[in-house]
Design an enzyme around this catalytic site. Structure first.
Site, PDB file in Angstrom:
ATOM      1  N   HIS A 211       0.861  -1.186   0.000  1.00 30.31           N
ATOM      2  CA  HIS A 211       0.000   0.000   0.000  1.00 30.31           C
ATOM      3  C   HIS A 211       0.895   1.233   0.000  1.00 30.31           C
ATOM      4  O   HIS A 211       2.047   1.190   0.431  1.00 30.31           O
ATOM      5  CB  HIS A 211      -0.925  -0.010   1.223  1.00 30.31           C
ATOM      6  CG  HIS A 211      -2.117  -0.901   1.050  1.00 30.31           C
ATOM      7  ND1 HIS A 211      -3.408  -0.453   1.128  1.00 30.31           N
ATOM      8  CD2 HIS A 211      -2.210  -2.228   0.780  1.00 30.31           C
ATOM      9  CE1 HIS A 211      -4.253  -1.456   0.927  1.00 30.31           C
ATOM     10  NE2 HIS A 211      -3.552  -2.550   0.720  1.00 30.31           N
ATOM     11  N   CYS A 242      -7.259   5.333   1.999  1.00 24.03           N
ATOM     12  CA  CYS A 242      -7.044   4.765   3.324  1.00 24.03           C
ATOM     13  C   CYS A 242      -8.043   5.421   4.254  1.00 24.03           C
ATOM     14  O   CYS A 242      -8.050   6.637   4.406  1.00 24.03           O
ATOM     15  CB  CYS A 242      -5.617   5.046   3.788  1.00 24.03           C
ATOM     16  SG  CYS A 242      -5.354   4.573   5.490  1.00 24.03           S
TER      17      CYS A 242
END
Ligand code: ZN
Length: 313
Positions: A211, A242
């Site tokens: 990520h 996120c």
């Protein structure tokens, strides 16, 4: 030329993190377009309770639609044995189950502690083994929160390696390393990859899931491919973001990853110009969502696609 498999996870990791519920037709149009751009592995959904994740309720139909391409690897995520049964029923090619190394996260996420998860994984593996070899899907355990946890904080590196060994001891062929929380850095990635390789053997870890929450995604990806990792997960436009960090990208951005790798002389098999137009089309299907990435904003340099100055070793 070194071949790198880019596994597009946007239709799963991206879509499960956003509010919009994309229709089955929309998902299949996305998959179709990425296939057209040369992507040959796509995680198309997850077999989870539709009550928990209504975005993923049509995964069986999406797998069915995607199966028309014989050379497309269709990956799915499953949280448990029940999901694994559904994935086998649907004839997915690759089944991943996440094992959160943070036990608190595991209990919160799938209501199972580590002992229970290891039992579940063993049961899934036994089920997969019943499939005749010619049709048997790959089964992989994703070691999630391997780089740190939002609840527990640091995750001991020796523990990550121990758990990889325990999982492989159950007869599982592959583990993957997942920076679920986007806390990893390249030095940490190198220690974890080489630690697992030294203890368990290189063929058992070939992929990483990164990520870009703190902007380290491409740096981590670069270290991974230089070490010899051959499969990288990424998501078109970094879809998903996120939930804890507004403005932060979700998975590493597929377009930027392809740009880096192809410019360096790695072969991804993906036509980046075509992929950038896929991005525009998919963005129209998800007008509410935020899209990340630098290559799409800046455009391709004129000389992109010329023979690289130096081939990647
Ligand atoms: Zn993820």
């Amino acid at each position: 030329m070194t071949q790198i498999t880019i596994s597009e996870v946007g239709p799963r990791d991206g879509l499960q993190s956003v509010e919009t519920i994309l229709s089955t037709e929309g998902k299949l149009a996305w998959i179709e377009a990425e296939y057209g751009a040369g992507v040959r592995e796509i995680e198309v959904g997850s077999f989870v309770s539709p009550k928990l994740l209504p975005q993923m309720a049509d995964t069986a139909a999406v797998v069915k639609g995607a199966l028309r391409h014989k050379d497309l690897v269709i990956a799915v995520l499953v949280p448990n044995l029940r999901g694994c049964e559904a994935a086998l029923e649907a004839s997915a090619h690759k089944i991943s189950i996440p094992l959160s190394l943070s036990e608190t996260h595991s209990i919160k996420n799938v209501r199972r502690d580590h002992a229970q998860m290891l039992e579940e994984i063993a049961a899934c593996q036994a089920l997969v083994d019943q499939v005749p070899e010619a049709d048997r899907p790959d089964f992989e355990v994703g070691l999630s929160t391997a780089f740190g946890c939002t609840i527990e904080g640091a995750v001991e590196e020796s523990f990550v390696i121990d758990m990889a060994e325990r999982v492989l001891g159950l007869g599982v062929a592959q583990v993957g390393l997942s920076d679920t929380t986007g806390m990893g850095n390249p030095a940490q990635l190198e220690r974890l990859v080489t630690g697992i390789w030294q203890r368990c053997g290189e063929p058992h870890l070939t992929g990483v899931h990164l990520h870009n929450t703190r902007g380290q995604g491409l740096a981590n990806a670069l270290r991974a491919v230089e070490l010899g990792i051959t499969t990288l997960d990424s998501s078109l436009g970094g879809l998903g973001g996120c939930p804890f960090a507004p403005g932060a990208s979700g998975n590493i951005v597929t377009e930027d990853l392809v740009f880096m790798l192809e410019s360096m002389g790695y072969n991804t098999g993906i036509d980046l110009e075509a992929l950038l137009s896929v991005r525009q089309d998919v963005a129209k299907l998800l007008p509410e969502e935020e899209w990340f990435g630098f290559t799409a904003a800046a455009g391709l340099p004129k000389h992109f696609g010329d023979v690289p100055l130096q081939e990647a070793s």
